[in-house]
Design a protein around this motif. Structure first.
Motif, short mmCIF file in Angstrom:
data_model
loop_
_atom_site.label_atom_id
_atom_site.label_comp_id
_atom_site.label_asym_id
_atom_site.label_seq_id
_atom_site.Cartn_x
_atom_site.Cartn_y
_atom_site.Cartn_z
N GLY A 44 3.37 8.42 -14.41
CA GLY A 44 4.59 8.39 -13.37
C GLY A 44 3.84 6.57 -12.72
O GLY A 44 3.23 5.94 -13.80
N MET A 45 4.48 6.57 -12.00
CA MET A 45 5.54 4.83 -11.45
C MET A 45 4.41 4.80 -10.35
O MET A 45 4.59 5.10 -9.70
N PRO A 46 4.00 4.17 -10.34
CA PRO A 46 3.07 2.88 -11.72
C PRO A 46 1.85 3.18 -11.91
O PRO A 46 0.81 4.39 -11.45
N SER A 47 1.56 3.07 -12.67
CA SER A 47 0.11 3.05 -13.93
C SER A 47 -1.23 2.66 -12.74
O SER A 47 -1.57 1.61 -12.65
N THR A 48 -2.18 3.83 -12.56
CA THR A 48 -3.20 3.56 -11.46
C THR A 48 -4.09 2.96 -12.54
O THR A 48 -4.97 1.98 -12.19
N HIS A 49 -4.79 3.82 -13.61
CA HIS A 49 -5.49 2.89 -14.41
C HIS A 49 -5.51 1.95 -14.56
O HIS A 49 -5.93 0.70 -14.93
N THR A 50 -4.09 1.45 -15.30
CA THR A 50 -3.88 -0.17 -15.03
C THR A 50 -4.08 -0.97 -13.79
O THR A 50 -4.47 -2.08 -13.85
N ALA A 51 -3.83 -0.85 -12.66
CA ALA A 51 -3.62 -1.27 -10.92
C ALA A 51 -5.18 -1.56 -10.79
O ALA A 51 -5.76 -2.90 -11.03
N ILE A 52 -6.23 -0.20 -11.51
CA ILE A 52 -7.80 -0.55 -11.40
C ILE A 52 -7.85 -2.19 -12.46
O ILE A 52 -8.73 -2.34 -11.52
N THR A 53 -7.45 -1.25 -13.84
CA THR A 53 -8.46 -2.46 -14.14
C THR A 53 -7.80 -3.97 -14.23
O THR A 53 -9.07 -4.62 -14.20
N PRO A 125 5.76 1.05 -21.07
CA PRO A 125 4.84 0.51 -20.96
C PRO A 125 5.69 -0.19 -19.35
O PRO A 125 4.42 -1.07 -18.72
N LEU A 126 6.57 0.24 -18.99
CA LEU A 126 7.08 -0.10 -17.61
C LEU A 126 6.55 0.02 -16.71
O LEU A 126 5.98 -0.44 -15.77
N GLU A 127 5.89 1.66 -16.68
CA GLU A 127 4.99 1.84 -15.65
C GLU A 127 3.56 0.88 -15.41
O GLU A 127 2.80 0.14 -14.39
N ALA A 128 3.26 0.61 -16.94
CA ALA A 128 1.64 0.04 -16.70
C ALA A 128 2.06 -1.80 -16.83
O ALA A 128 1.19 -1.95 -15.32
N PHE A 129 3.05 -2.20 -16.55
CA PHE A 129 3.26 -3.34 -15.96
C PHE A 129 3.44 -3.58 -14.73
O PHE A 129 3.34 -4.27 -14.12
N ILE A 130 3.90 -2.87 -14.34
CA ILE A 130 4.72 -2.46 -12.73
C ILE A 130 3.02 -2.27 -12.17
O ILE A 130 2.18 -2.50 -10.70
N GLY A 131 2.20 -1.19 -12.68
CA GLY A 131 0.56 -1.48 -12.69
C GLY A 131 -0.17 -2.30 -12.27
O GLY A 131 -1.23 -2.88 -11.33
N ALA A 132 0.46 -3.28 -13.36
CA ALA A 132 -0.95 -4.69 -13.80
C ALA A 132 -0.01 -5.23 -12.62
O ALA A 132 -1.02 -6.40 -11.97
N ILE A 133 0.47 -5.60 -12.04
CA ILE A 133 1.43 -6.56 -10.86
C ILE A 133 0.97 -6.00 -9.64
O ILE A 133 -0.01 -6.93 -9.26
#
Length: 156
Positions: A44-53, A125-133
């Motif tokens: 789902g949107m956004p990626s929590t894994h990406t946001a944390i890392t 990839p979009l969910e991961a990108f938003i998580g990164a932002i």
């Protein structure tokens, strides 16, 4: 200054970002009606894994500097986690979807022997990108807001 004095904010900021991201994801998934199941969901949107890392990479970069060995380790770890979320976990989700279709084809009496597999495990990839932002922006704001109370730790 000792390493353990800086540990709380280096850990707490990414955890706060991750918790906030997961809550937002839960709200998005349930259209504003937050449930425990939605907060505990994968994909789902956004990626929590990406946001944390990315949050961890950001606070380490701000605290230790971009040339520190710890920052390098955080970058490599983030690449692995994000790659896993976009690739391998999405692949596992497609397997879950195929298995669920196969179980549906069984006679009704046999279907009860199998639990339903989760189909949405990874991220686009979009969910991961938003998580990164989200991870970068939230952790940078939190770090800079806490800066007057933070004493950076130097490894050298």
């Amino acid at each position: 200054m000792n390493f353990f004095a800086s540990l709380p904010y280096l850990v707490l900021i990414p955890l706060a970002v991750g918790f906030g991201t997961q809550l937002v994801k839960g709200l998005i998934e349930t259209h504003g009606r937050l449930t425990l199941q939605a907060v505990d969901s994968y994909g789902g949107m956004p990626s929590t894994h990406t946001a944390i890392t990315i949050s961890l990479v950001t606070v380490i970069g701000l605290d230790q500097g971009l040339r520190s060995p710890v920052f390098s380790i955080a970058i490599i770890t983030a690449i692995i986690v994000i790659r896993d979320a976009i690739g391998f976990r999405r692949y596992l989700g497609s397997h879950g979807q195929a298995l669920n279709l196969m179980v549906k084809e069984l006679p009704a009496a046999e279907q009860g022997h199998f639990r339903r597999f989760q189909e949405r495990l990874g991220h686009t990839p979009l969910e991961a990108f938003i998580g990164a932002i989200v991870g970068f922006c939230c952790s940078a704001v939190l770090y800079l807001a806490l800066l007057p109370w933070i004493e950076p730790v130097r490894w050298y």
